[in-house]
Design a protein around this motif. Structure first.
Motif, mmCIF file in Angstrom:
data_model
loop_
_atom_site.group_PDB
_atom_site.id
_atom_site.type_symbol
_atom_site.label_atom_id
_atom_site.label_comp_id
_atom_site.label_asym_id
_atom_site.label_seq_id
_atom_site.Cartn_x
_atom_site.Cartn_y
_atom_site.Cartn_z
ATOM 1 N N HIS A 152 0.847 -1.199 0.000
ATOM 2 C CA HIS A 152 0.000 0.000 0.000
ATOM 3 C C HIS A 152 0.877 1.241 0.000
ATOM 4 C CE1 HIS A 152 -3.059 -2.792 1.668
ATOM 5 N NE2 HIS A 152 -3.905 -1.978 1.069
ATOM 6 N N TYR A 153 0.462 2.247 -0.750
ATOM 7 C CA TYR A 153 1.052 3.571 -0.658
ATOM 8 C C TYR A 153 0.214 4.359 0.342
ATOM 9 C CZ TYR A 153 4.246 3.475 -4.707
ATOM 10 O OH TYR A 153 5.268 3.240 -5.576
ATOM 11 N N ILE A 154 0.865 5.160 1.174
ATOM 12 C CA ILE A 154 0.158 6.040 2.105
ATOM 13 C C ILE A 154 0.207 7.440 1.521
ATOM 14 C CG2 ILE A 154 0.041 6.961 4.441
ATOM 15 C CD1 ILE A 154 1.558 4.442 5.362
ATOM 16 N N VAL A 155 -0.983 7.991 1.242
ATOM 17 C CA VAL A 155 -1.098 9.282 0.569
ATOM 18 C C VAL A 155 -1.860 10.257 1.459
ATOM 19 C CG1 VAL A 155 -2.053 10.457 -1.453
ATOM 20 C CG2 VAL A 155 -1.026 8.193 -1.706
ATOM 21 N N GLU A 156 -1.362 11.488 1.500
ATOM 22 C CA GLU A 156 -2.018 12.596 2.195
ATOM 23 C C GLU A 156 -2.455 13.643 1.179
ATOM 24 O OE1 GLU A 156 0.789 14.346 4.883
ATOM 25 O OE2 GLU A 156 0.416 12.849 6.434
ATOM 26 N N ARG A 157 -3.385 14.482 1.584
ATOM 27 C CA ARG A 157 -3.846 15.636 0.818
ATOM 28 C C ARG A 157 -4.209 15.315 -0.631
ATOM 29 N NH1 ARG A 157 -0.623 17.464 4.667
ATOM 30 N NH2 ARG A 157 1.420 17.362 3.741
ATOM 31 N N PRO A 158 -5.086 14.327 -0.832
ATOM 32 C CA PRO A 158 -5.486 14.024 -2.211
ATOM 33 C C PRO A 158 -6.333 15.143 -2.799
ATOM 34 C CG PRO A 158 -6.872 12.829 -0.672
ATOM 35 C CD PRO A 158 -5.807 13.514 0.152
ATOM 36 N N ARG A 159 -6.097 15.449 -4.068
ATOM 37 C CA ARG A 159 -6.888 16.446 -4.792
ATOM 38 C C ARG A 159 -7.426 15.798 -6.058
ATOM 39 N NH1 ARG A 159 -3.900 21.350 -6.549
ATOM 40 N NH2 ARG A 159 -2.398 19.790 -7.203
ATOM 41 N N ILE A 160 -8.703 15.978 -6.298
ATOM 42 C CA ILE A 160 -9.315 15.469 -7.527
ATOM 43 C C ILE A 160 -8.920 16.404 -8.661
ATOM 44 C CG2 ILE A 160 -11.487 15.012 -8.723
ATOM 45 C CD1 ILE A 160 -12.679 14.407 -5.903
ATOM 46 N N ILE A 161 -8.315 15.826 -9.702
ATOM 47 C CA ILE A 161 -7.874 16.641 -10.833
ATOM 48 C C ILE A 161 -8.615 16.274 -12.115
ATOM 49 C CG2 ILE A 161 -5.621 17.163 -9.865
ATOM 50 C CD1 ILE A 161 -4.468 14.924 -11.664
ATOM 51 N N ASP A 173 -13.277 5.338 -6.599
ATOM 52 C CA ASP A 173 -14.118 6.094 -5.677
ATOM 53 C C ASP A 173 -13.532 7.459 -5.375
ATOM 54 O OD1 ASP A 173 -15.840 3.812 -5.286
ATOM 55 O OD2 ASP A 173 -14.251 2.970 -4.031
ATOM 56 N N ARG A 174 -14.427 8.344 -4.913
ATOM 57 C CA ARG A 174 -13.989 9.637 -4.404
ATOM 58 C C ARG A 174 -13.533 9.444 -2.960
ATOM 59 N NH1 ARG A 174 -15.599 14.530 -6.414
ATOM 60 N NH2 ARG A 174 -16.462 14.401 -8.488
ATOM 61 N N LEU A 175 -12.378 9.989 -2.639
ATOM 62 C CA LEU A 175 -11.904 9.964 -1.259
ATOM 63 C C LEU A 175 -12.665 11.039 -0.489
ATOM 64 C CD1 LEU A 175 -8.090 9.585 -1.963
ATOM 65 C CD2 LEU A 175 -9.678 7.811 -1.172
ATOM 66 N N PRO A 176 -13.133 10.739 0.729
ATOM 67 C CA PRO A 176 -14.025 11.656 1.443
ATOM 68 C C PRO A 176 -13.437 13.028 1.732
ATOM 69 C CG PRO A 176 -13.342 9.836 2.862
ATOM 70 C CD PRO A 176 -12.842 9.529 1.486
ATOM 71 N N ASP A 177 -12.128 13.142 1.910
ATOM 72 C CA ASP A 177 -11.546 14.436 2.241
ATOM 73 C C ASP A 177 -10.860 15.099 1.053
ATOM 74 O OD1 ASP A 177 -9.538 12.475 2.222
ATOM 75 O OD2 ASP A 177 -8.255 13.668 3.533
ATOM 76 N N ALA A 178 -11.016 14.537 -0.135
ATOM 77 C CA ALA A 178 -10.357 15.100 -1.314
ATOM 78 C C ALA A 178 -11.051 16.383 -1.763
ATOM 79 C CB ALA A 178 -10.355 14.087 -2.451
ATOM 80 N N LYS A 198 -9.332 10.846 -11.153
ATOM 81 C CA LYS A 198 -7.896 11.130 -11.193
ATOM 82 C C LYS A 198 -7.545 12.048 -10.027
ATOM 83 C CE LYS A 198 -6.282 12.758 -15.003
ATOM 84 N NZ LYS A 198 -5.959 13.271 -16.337
ATOM 85 N N TYR A 199 -6.429 11.735 -9.379
ATOM 86 C CA TYR A 199 -5.979 12.483 -8.204
ATOM 87 C C TYR A 199 -4.515 12.859 -8.329
ATOM 88 C CZ TYR A 199 -9.986 10.617 -5.564
ATOM 89 O OH TYR A 199 -11.243 10.294 -5.125
ATOM 90 N N ASP A 200 -4.137 13.847 -7.531
ATOM 91 C CA ASP A 200 -2.736 13.992 -7.158
ATOM 92 C C ASP A 200 -2.716 14.103 -5.642
ATOM 93 O OD1 ASP A 200 -3.222 16.670 -6.499
ATOM 94 O OD2 ASP A 200 -1.638 17.453 -7.756
ATOM 95 N N GLY A 201 -1.590 13.794 -5.062
ATOM 96 C CA GLY A 201 -1.457 13.830 -3.615
ATOM 97 C C GLY A 201 -0.002 13.686 -3.232
ATOM 98 N N GLU A 202 0.245 13.553 -1.936
ATOM 99 C CA GLU A 202 1.601 13.416 -1.431
ATOM 100 C C GLU A 202 1.813 12.014 -0.889
ATOM 101 O OE1 GLU A 202 2.955 16.464 1.210
ATOM 102 O OE2 GLU A 202 1.890 18.018 0.093
ATOM 103 N N LEU A 203 2.786 11.324 -1.458
ATOM 104 C CA LEU A 203 3.180 10.000 -0.980
ATOM 105 C C LEU A 203 4.050 10.203 0.251
ATOM 106 C CD1 LEU A 203 3.362 6.898 -1.392
ATOM 107 C CD2 LEU A 203 5.391 7.331 -2.791
#
Length: 145
Positions: free
Chosen positions: A85-94, A134-139, A105-110
């Motif tokens: 698993h990759y752990i990602v923070e601050r996902p943004r829907i792009i 799926d959409r991440l709830p906090d994205a 499609k997302y970008d975020g910080e690994l």
């Protein structure tokens, strides 16, 4: 409907189901600082353009792992993460990819990788681009001009 149309329709449906089944799983979490994190599996790339190239390969019935390999011309720029698993923070829907089973499609910080049940931090965090069903709830959704 002709036999050719039926075969094409079944093939397209199988591709859509395959992509939906393997384009990411999500497990929520958090960091010590309280930041929402997501433990993800799926297709990850260094840039949005590379992600789009891999998605283009997938649209031609290429599995995500093979699509990542085809995108990796001279260096590794895309990875299909399926055994860890990759752990990602601050996902943004792009962006969103409409289909029978839409993709986001997302970008975020690994910020880490879970290998063998152990968290391996990524420092400094690396920007990654990825797709999920799926959409991440906090994205947040990025507003593009």
């Amino acid at each position: 409907m002709s036999a050719t149309d039926l075969v094409r329709s079944l093939r397209d449906r199988c591709v859509t189901l395959l992509v939906a089944a393997i384009c990411g799983s999500v497990l929520p979490g958090s960091t010590a600082a309280g930041e929402q994190t997501h433990q993800l599996r799926g297709l990850f790339c260094n840039t949005e353009g590379q992600l789009d190239e891999a998605l283009s390969h997938m649209s031609r019935n290429v599995a995500p792992g093979a699509a990542a390999e085809l995108t990796n011309d001279e260096e590794i720029v895309c990875t299909y993460v399926d055994l860890l698993h990759y752990i990602v923070e601050r996902p943004r829907i792009i962006g969103e990819i409409p289909a029978e089973f839409p993709l986001v499609k997302y970008d975020g910080e690994l910020v880490g990788v879970i290998v063998g049940g152990r968290v391996r931090p990524v420092s400094p965090p690396a920007r990654v681009f990825f797709i999920l069903r799926d959409r991440l709830p906090d994205a947040v959704t990025e507003q593009r001009v």
